[in-house]
Scaffold this active site. Sequence first.
Site, PDB file in Angstrom:
ATOM      1  N   GLY A  96       0.801  -1.340  -0.042  1.00 30.16           N
ATOM      2  CA  GLY A  96       0.040   0.008  -0.089  1.00 30.16           C
ATOM      3  C   GLY A  96       0.646   1.279   0.217  1.00 30.16           C
ATOM      4  O   GLY A  96       2.013   1.242  -0.204  1.00 30.16           O
ATOM      5  N   ASN A  97       0.348   2.462   0.432  1.00 25.56           N
ATOM      6  CA  ASN A  97       1.090   3.584   0.457  1.00 25.56           C
ATOM      7  C   ASN A  97       0.504   4.433   1.609  1.00 25.56           C
ATOM      8  O   ASN A  97      -0.471   4.428   2.225  1.00 25.56           O
ATOM      9  CB  ASN A  97       1.312   4.376  -1.011  1.00 25.56           C
ATOM     10  N   HIS A  98       1.102   5.909   1.820  1.00 28.92           N
ATOM     11  CA  HIS A  98       0.730   6.562   2.953  1.00 28.92           C
ATOM     12  C   HIS A  98      -0.338   7.520   2.660  1.00 28.92           C
ATOM     13  O   HIS A  98      -0.574   8.390   3.475  1.00 28.92           O
ATOM     14  CB  HIS A  98       1.923   7.335   3.405  1.00 28.92           C
TER      15      HIS A  98
END
Length: 210
Positions: free
Chosen positions: A19-21
């Site tokens: 995923g990512n932030h």
Amino acid sequence: MLLTAGPTYEAIDPVRFIGNHSTGKMGFAIAERFAQCGATVQLVSGPTCLDIDNPAVIVTAVTSADQMYEAVKERAPAADIIVYAAAVADYKPKVVADKKIKKEGNDLTIELVKNVDIAAELGKVKLPGQFSVGFALETHNESTNAREKLSKKNLNMIVLNSLNDKGAGFKHDTNKVTIIEPDAVTAFELKQKNEVAQDIVNLIWERLHA
Ligand code: CTP
Ligand code: CA
């Protein structure tokens, strides 16, 4: 209007993902602002902790890029405005393990394959008069890269976030953006994300009514 927001999660196995932030804050703020202007908003969102309490915003929760693409494709033909604010994962694991991957050996390699580019695919079947807006998060060659995305994805406008600006981007409540159009560039000051959302919506509104 139709809007994508948040990150996407790409499954590795039943308990892990890539995923990512992205928090989804910018996208949700834009949805809220459009609803306040009287628009009906279809918000297709990846996993976030955010919520919108506005009957004009219809939220569809998705997890992966593939699911986001399916939801967007279905809703796109009815949209006058499409805003691609999601931080879609560029790659996903080639194979999703059906059981939890056990710890074995010192190295682990996961083969990744490219995800569908939602904005680019929808750009190919864009309807006449449909107005589309993308986002670009860049660390170098900012405006060249953003302009390339503007034309490659057949967008009317791209909102450039520079990670080089202090207080901008992921994990901040503030953002500093430059909006690039084929024939215009508008730079904004560092502001709260909901104020940035207002600037973006105002400019879209102006262009649609020009
Ligand atoms: N986007 C999308 N689907 C993807 C990747 C990106 O719809 N699979 C959209 C984003 O929502 C954003 C725009 O395309 O509006 C640009 O995203 P960005 O990640 O900056 O560009 P990429 O084309 O993925 O290029 P790169 O990450 O290499 O800079
Ligand atoms: Ca990307």
